[in-house]
Structures are given as structure tokens and as C-alpha cells.
Design a protein around this motif. Sequence first.
Motif, short mmCIF file in Angstrom:
data_model
loop_
_atom_site.label_atom_id
_atom_site.label_comp_id
_atom_site.label_asym_id
_atom_site.label_seq_id
_atom_site.Cartn_x
_atom_site.Cartn_y
_atom_site.Cartn_z
N ILE A 80 0.84 -1.20 0.00
CA ILE A 80 0.00 0.00 0.00
C ILE A 80 0.88 1.25 0.00
O ILE A 80 0.62 2.21 -0.75
N GLN A 81 1.91 1.26 0.81
CA GLN A 81 2.81 2.42 0.87
C GLN A 81 3.51 2.66 -0.46
O GLN A 81 3.69 3.80 -0.88
N LEU A 85 0.92 4.32 -2.61
CA LEU A 85 0.69 5.71 -2.19
C LEU A 85 1.85 6.62 -2.56
O LEU A 85 1.64 7.82 -2.78
N SER A 86 3.05 6.08 -2.70
CA SER A 86 4.22 6.90 -2.99
C SER A 86 4.16 7.55 -4.38
O SER A 86 4.91 8.50 -4.64
N VAL A 87 3.29 7.06 -5.25
CA VAL A 87 3.22 7.63 -6.60
C VAL A 87 1.93 8.40 -6.86
O VAL A 87 1.68 8.81 -8.00
N ALA A 92 -1.40 2.35 -8.20
CA ALA A 92 -1.39 0.92 -7.93
C ALA A 92 0.04 0.44 -7.77
O ALA A 92 0.98 1.04 -8.30
N ALA A 93 0.16 -0.66 -7.04
CA ALA A 93 1.44 -1.36 -6.92
C ALA A 93 1.15 -2.84 -7.05
O ALA A 93 0.12 -3.32 -6.56
N LEU A 94 2.03 -3.53 -7.74
CA LEU A 94 1.89 -4.98 -7.84
C LEU A 94 3.23 -5.62 -7.60
O LEU A 94 4.27 -5.06 -7.92
N SER A 143 -6.51 8.12 2.87
CA SER A 143 -6.22 7.14 1.83
C SER A 143 -7.14 5.94 1.93
O SER A 143 -7.52 5.53 3.03
N PHE A 144 -7.46 5.36 0.77
CA PHE A 144 -8.37 4.22 0.69
C PHE A 144 -7.82 3.17 -0.25
O PHE A 144 -7.24 3.51 -1.29
N VAL A 145 -8.03 1.90 0.07
CA VAL A 145 -7.76 0.82 -0.86
C VAL A 145 -8.98 0.68 -1.76
O VAL A 145 -10.12 0.73 -1.29
#
Length: 134
Positions: free
Chosen positions: A7-8, A11-13, A30-32, A85-87
Amino acid sequence: MNNHELIQRALSVIHPLGDGGEFSAGTVSAALETASGKVYVGVCVDTGSGMGYCAEANAIGSMLSDGETEIMQVVAVWRDDSGKSFVVAPCGRCRQFITAVSKKNLDTKALVGPAQAVPIRDLLPFHDSYVSVD
């Protein structure tokens, strides 16, 4: 990588761009994480013509450019105007795209909350259903 770390990374982008008119980007990110352990990030791109794409698709494009196809876990996030922030669960198009890249990705864990992940196969309940009409 644990959920909080993924998640972090997403959020960093988050860096909203555009004037809110015909173009905006970066309001969802998004991050994967892939089978190799690499993490790819991306942001959404929205256009007035509907030719934009989701943050997950952007991250997947980077992953494919690096020669990878198998996603272990994915998260999309959004931050409101107050900074909370939300997922965000992947949309239907992204769910389908993730599985189109590799059938192994039916087992990809999609974060649907900070402490909850669901396999993509459970978010696409009839992904392998074929019923004869004859």
C-alpha cells in the motif's frame, strides 16, 4: 512484501496532475508484486474522450516491459481531498486484464482493504463458465 508495504509503495506515486478538464492523472495509483519479488507501480490516466486507463494497467505495462507476467499481489489506492487514503478493489476491466496477461494470475491476491486480500478468481466468479445453449 506485506499489505502495508505494498500500500505504501502505491501511495508513494499518487501525484494528481491536470486541471480536472480533459486530462487528469495520478488520482489513483497501484502497486503490484511479481513472482520474482519485483514491485511495479502505476497511476491512472483519465481523459475526456474515454481513452484513459487504470493505475493497475499502467503498472502491468511496466511489468510486461520488464519481461514478467505473473502477479502475486496487487493493490490500488486513492486519496481524498482531506488526505485520507483508501484501498480500491480492481475494476472489472482490470480484473480481466490481470488474468488475460497470464492464467496463473487467477490466483493473484487483490487487496480489497488494508488487511484483506481476495484471489482474482473470486472477483471474477464466472471466469471459466461455458454453458451450452443447444
